[in-house]
Design an enzyme around this catalytic site. Structure first.
Site, short mmCIF file in Angstrom:
data_model
loop_
_atom_site.label_atom_id
_atom_site.label_comp_id
_atom_site.label_asym_id
_atom_site.label_seq_id
_atom_site.Cartn_x
_atom_site.Cartn_y
_atom_site.Cartn_z
N HIS A 202 0.83 -1.22 0.00
CA HIS A 202 0.00 0.00 0.00
C HIS A 202 0.85 1.25 0.00
O HIS A 202 1.90 1.32 0.63
CB HIS A 202 -1.05 -0.01 1.12
N ASP A 220 5.92 1.23 6.86
CA ASP A 220 4.48 0.99 6.59
C ASP A 220 3.95 2.05 5.64
O ASP A 220 3.43 3.06 6.07
CB ASP A 220 3.73 1.02 7.92
N GLU A 254 -5.25 2.05 2.04
CA GLU A 254 -5.29 0.81 2.84
C GLU A 254 -5.58 1.16 4.29
O GLU A 254 -6.32 0.47 5.00
CB GLU A 254 -3.96 0.06 2.71
N GLU A 255 -4.94 2.22 4.75
CA GLU A 255 -4.94 2.54 6.18
C GLU A 255 -6.30 2.91 6.75
O GLU A 255 -6.50 2.94 7.95
CB GLU A 255 -3.96 3.70 6.46
N ASP A 282 3.61 -5.72 2.87
CA ASP A 282 3.31 -4.57 3.72
C ASP A 282 4.20 -4.68 4.95
O ASP A 282 3.96 -5.53 5.81
CB ASP A 282 1.82 -4.60 4.11
N HIS A 364 2.64 4.19 12.07
CA HIS A 364 1.54 5.13 12.37
C HIS A 364 1.99 6.25 13.31
O HIS A 364 1.16 6.84 13.99
CB HIS A 364 0.29 4.40 12.93
N1 BES Z 1 0.86 -2.53 8.00
C1 BES Z 1 -0.32 -2.46 8.81
C2 BES Z 1 -0.74 -3.82 9.33
C3 BES Z 1 0.11 -4.42 10.42
C4 BES Z 1 0.54 -3.65 11.47
C5 BES Z 1 0.41 -5.73 10.38
C6 BES Z 1 1.31 -4.23 12.47
C7 BES Z 1 1.15 -6.31 11.38
C8 BES Z 1 1.61 -5.54 12.43
C9 BES Z 1 -1.45 -1.87 8.00
O1 BES Z 1 -1.04 -0.78 7.23
C10 BES Z 1 -2.52 -1.37 8.95
O2 BES Z 1 -2.26 -0.46 9.67
N2 BES Z 1 -3.70 -2.01 8.94
C11 BES Z 1 -4.80 -1.65 9.79
C12 BES Z 1 -6.04 -2.42 9.44
C13 BES Z 1 -6.89 -1.86 8.33
C14 BES Z 1 -8.09 -2.76 8.09
C15 BES Z 1 -7.31 -0.45 8.56
C16 BES Z 1 -4.50 -1.99 11.25
O3 BES Z 1 -3.75 -2.95 11.51
O4 BES Z 1 -5.03 -1.32 12.13
ZN ZN Z 2 -0.61 0.80 8.63
#
Ligand code: BES
Ligand code: ZN
Length: 483
Positions: A202, A220, A254-255, A282, A364
């Site tokens: 992403h 990320d 994605e976020e 990712d 984040h």
């Molecule tokens: N890269 C993250 C996912 C992640 C974070 C995987 C830490 C493993 C460890 C991704 O960009 C993200 O932040 N995803 C969201 C979920 C999405 C459905 C909004 C999350 O994890 O909160």
């Molecule tokens: Zn993220």
């Protein structure tokens, strides 16, 4: 936390939530989490149905909150659906195994071995730094679409550099639920163009709080975009011409809930495009755990595809082209874009930088910078895995074709619960190990013959990989599924 739960307990004992279900939401969540919640707070959850480890439930919002706080360190822990029917349809759609994935072979060693060493760490670093330099790529920011233009331009430059304008193209994809665009590069398949092999990452970034003005999103997920960009460059630099169509995707938004990937995967499903496998990149640059690559094993991940990725790592470990160690981990929900492909019934996998618990804590935040990691050496491994995956699944029909190295005449057959094999070279086998999809060793045997059998009666149904080590240290792998 403690206070919150005791408050919840108090409200529960007063029967505050007991009757009113008007606020309940339909959600899908891991079956184990659902049953734990049912045991601890029966009033807050009605379980509707369970399929492949995923439960559809009617949840009180407070229960959803509890899940989020207690079970998970990040993410919601459940996915919301507009209605009971929509929820059930989504999970019924997730197939257990895919025949196509089981049939994936490894026979492109000549090409793959030649190109792996060309992966350039500094190229990966350059793209990561360029993406970080936008300051933010939050999906509604001006910079988000500037970064999409940058990726489009970078990919077009690669195409032009290697003179592939005729069969490779880049497009921007508009979305309904975000102003940000996704970027897609397509390498036309020469034999079966309606069969797609896709990798993605992403492009957007985010940071907690309301001020989205500084969200460097280096790990990320600038790391993932840089990883797949380098895989593209190495392939085109070596005149890669796939039988199947190969696509590389940089997703928007994605976020905020997998928006870009969800719209694209849904439209591929609606257009009957045959996506034979999808792999998400990712977060590839923070080595937080002892092993190199951690495969997600969440219920919606395709087991056979995970086994295939292990097989690829073993293949190029034993040829000495790299030495990757691997493990498994679980996100516990659809935490990245691979989920969008999985719920549209396409085989998907997610090789990740570390175990989820030990992954980069700075994501984040304004500290998710390249500087804090210092180099892109970890991402290099993922670019190599991406290349192995693309070449071996899409197959190369270019100048240097079918490998003469392997001409692997090793035979394997599965008869009920007996796995027999006959190796081409008459060599003693020092050890035979069988791993399950969680990467755990479930069986080992020592000192076997080049033609031999293994009794698998102790194994339950599921996907496995057999690893045979020969006297001269060579490893031979074979994946199989017990019904
Ligand atoms: N890269 C993250 C996912 C992640 C974070 C995987 C830490 C493993 C460890 C991704 O960009 C993200 O932040 N995803 C969201 C979920 C999405 C459905 C909004 C999350 O994890 O909160
Ligand atoms: Zn993220």
């Amino acid at each position: 936390m403690k206070l919150k739960s005791s408050l919840l307990m108090l409200m529960l004992s007063m029967g505050i939530f007991a009757q009113d279900k008007s606020e309940f939401i339909y959600a899908s969540l891991e079956a184990q989490h659902a049953s734990e919640l049912k045991a601890s707070h029966p009033e807050l959850i009605d379980i509707i149905t369970t399929h492949n480890d995923v439960t559809i439930a009617h949840l009180h919002p407070e229960a959803a909150h509890e899940l989020h706080q207690k079970i998970l360190s990040h993410g919601p822990g459940y996915l919301m659906h507009p209605s009971k029917e929509a929820a059930i349809n989504k999970i019924k759609n997730v197939k257990e195994q895919s025949r196509t994935v089981l049939q994936f072979t490894i026979d492109q060693q000549a090409f793959v071995r030649q190109v792996l060493d060309e992966v350039s760490q500094s190229n990966i670093e350059e793209v990561m730094l360029a993406l970080e330099a936008f300051g933010t790529r939050y999906h509604t920011s001006v910079q988000a679409n500037q970064s999409a233009e940058y990726v489009k331009q970078t990919w077009e430059n690669i195409i032009a550099l290697y003179g592939r304008e005729n069969d490779v193209s880049v497009r921007l994809v508009n979305h309904n639920n975000t102003p940000m665009k996704s970027v897609v590069v397509t390498i036309n398949g020469t034999q079966t163009p309606n069969e797609y092999v896709i990798i993605g990452g992403h492009l957007d970034s985010t940071v907690g709080g309301w001020d989205k003005s500084f969200a460097p999103g280096s790990d990320d997920d600038a790391s993932g975009i840089a990883t797949i960009t380098e895989a593209l460059r190495v392939l085109l630099a070596n005149n890669f011409q796939p039988n199947r169509t190969v696509e590389i995707m940089a997703y928007a938004a994605e976020e905020i809930g997998l928006v870009g990937s969800n719209e694209i995967a849904t439209s591929y499903r609606n257009q009957n495009k045959n996506v034979v496998a999808f792999v998400q990149f990712d977060m590839t640059n923070f080595k937080g755990s002892s092993q190199d690559v951690y495969l997600a094993t969440d219920s919606f991940i395709n087991n056979a595809l995970n086994l295939y990725l292990i097989e690829l790592m073993e293949e190029y470990n034993s040829s000495g082209h790299h030495q990757f160690t691997y493990g498994t981990t679980r996100c516990n929900y659809g935490c990245s874009d691979h989920y969008s492909w999985a719920v549209n019934n396409f085989p998907a996998a997610f090789p990740f930088e570390a175990s989820f618990d030990d992954s980069n804590m700075n994501i984040h935040t304004s500290y998710d910078t390249f500087e804090l990691i210092g180099d892109a050496s970890h991402s290099v491994k993922f670019a190599k895995l991406a290349i192995e995956f693309l070449v071996e699944t899409a197959k190369h029909t270019g100048t240097l074709s079918a490998s003469n190295i392997s001409s692997s005449k090793n035979q394997f057959y599965l008869n009920h619960k007996t796995l027999g094999f006959e190796l081409a070279s008459v060599q003693k086998i020092t050890s035979a190990s069988i791993l399950n999809v969680a990467g755990q060793k479930v069986m080992s045997r020592f000192h076997l013959n080049s033609k031999d059998q293994l009794d698998l009666n102790s194994l339950s149904q599921g996907g496995y990989i057999l690893i045979l080590e020969t006297q001269d240290g060579q490893k031979i792998t074979h994946k199989f599924v017990l019904k």
